[in-house]
Write an enzyme that holds these catalytic residues in place. Sequence first.
Site: not given
Length: 332
Positions: A114-116, A143, A147, A186
């Site tokens: 994920s981009s997070c 999260y 990742k 989301h």
Amino acid sequence: MRISGTRKIYIAGHRGMVGGAILRQLEARRHAGEDLELITRTSGELDLTDQIAVRDFMAAETPDVVILAAAKVGGIIANNTYPGQFIYENLMMECNVIHQAHAAGVQRLLQLGSSCIYPREVPQPMAEDALLTGTLEPTNEPYAIAKIAGIKLCESYNRQYGRDYRSVMPTNLYGPGDNFHPENSHVMPAMIQRFHNAVQDGAEVVVIWGSGKPMREFLHVDDMAAASLFVMDLDRATYEAETEPMLSHINVGTGQDVTILELAQLVAQVTGFQGRITTDPAKPDGAPRKLMDVSRLARMGWTADIALADGVAQTYAWYLDQLDKGAAVRAK
């Protein structure tokens, strides 16, 4: 080596939005004549947080390729409400699938992140080398930590054991199969549902969370599936020429973003809402901007294909179809 040259592919998370899209594209390849055996298990059939169950599954199936699209995901509310579950379940799934794939002799694996993973305050667009350069966004830190650990698991097994384990980091995803839960969804599905309900109820105003100023990038799930298989198809020399042993993940996105307010205006147009849109600055904004630098993937030869307006319209059509199907079932 192309993924189509393999015999058995295990898709973890095939009932999720991304896993389902990947499965559809692999099934299309198989129907076109490629020699593929696709392996799937529901969460009820295989609990990926159970180390022994995953070990036994990998030992019995011995897939040639593993695609790890399974994850516990959700929006800001879900991440804030269940941080323990988000970090635990995602860490366990990654540790179990990646290690037990290695133990079973699986040479090739793709894990989706994920981009997070990138810091809250980071130069835009976010390049791969921004990883671990600053403090994460607090609302989804658990999260993100999980990742990041997944990326480092893949890299560590590559370095120590010579495996070919790759990681792709998508921007915000949307499309058919998305989660439209009123609390755990989301931003895109939440917004589509909110504007649809406003039209149905004849509401004159729709309130969106936050200031409306944060900028977000959105990638259609079919594009994400295509990018994932593109990365898996790359021969190892090409992949390693564009990556580094300890910086091997690849961003996947469109390279274009919009404000949350602009997204709301687009969704209003698609759903037919003609009232006013207001913001609620008392609600959290999250990171101010999250735009991916997708130049690494572009150099490899892949760019997104589905325009945002077309993707939102397609997603809304899918959502309406699901509502019709649900109504038909309840009517029986």
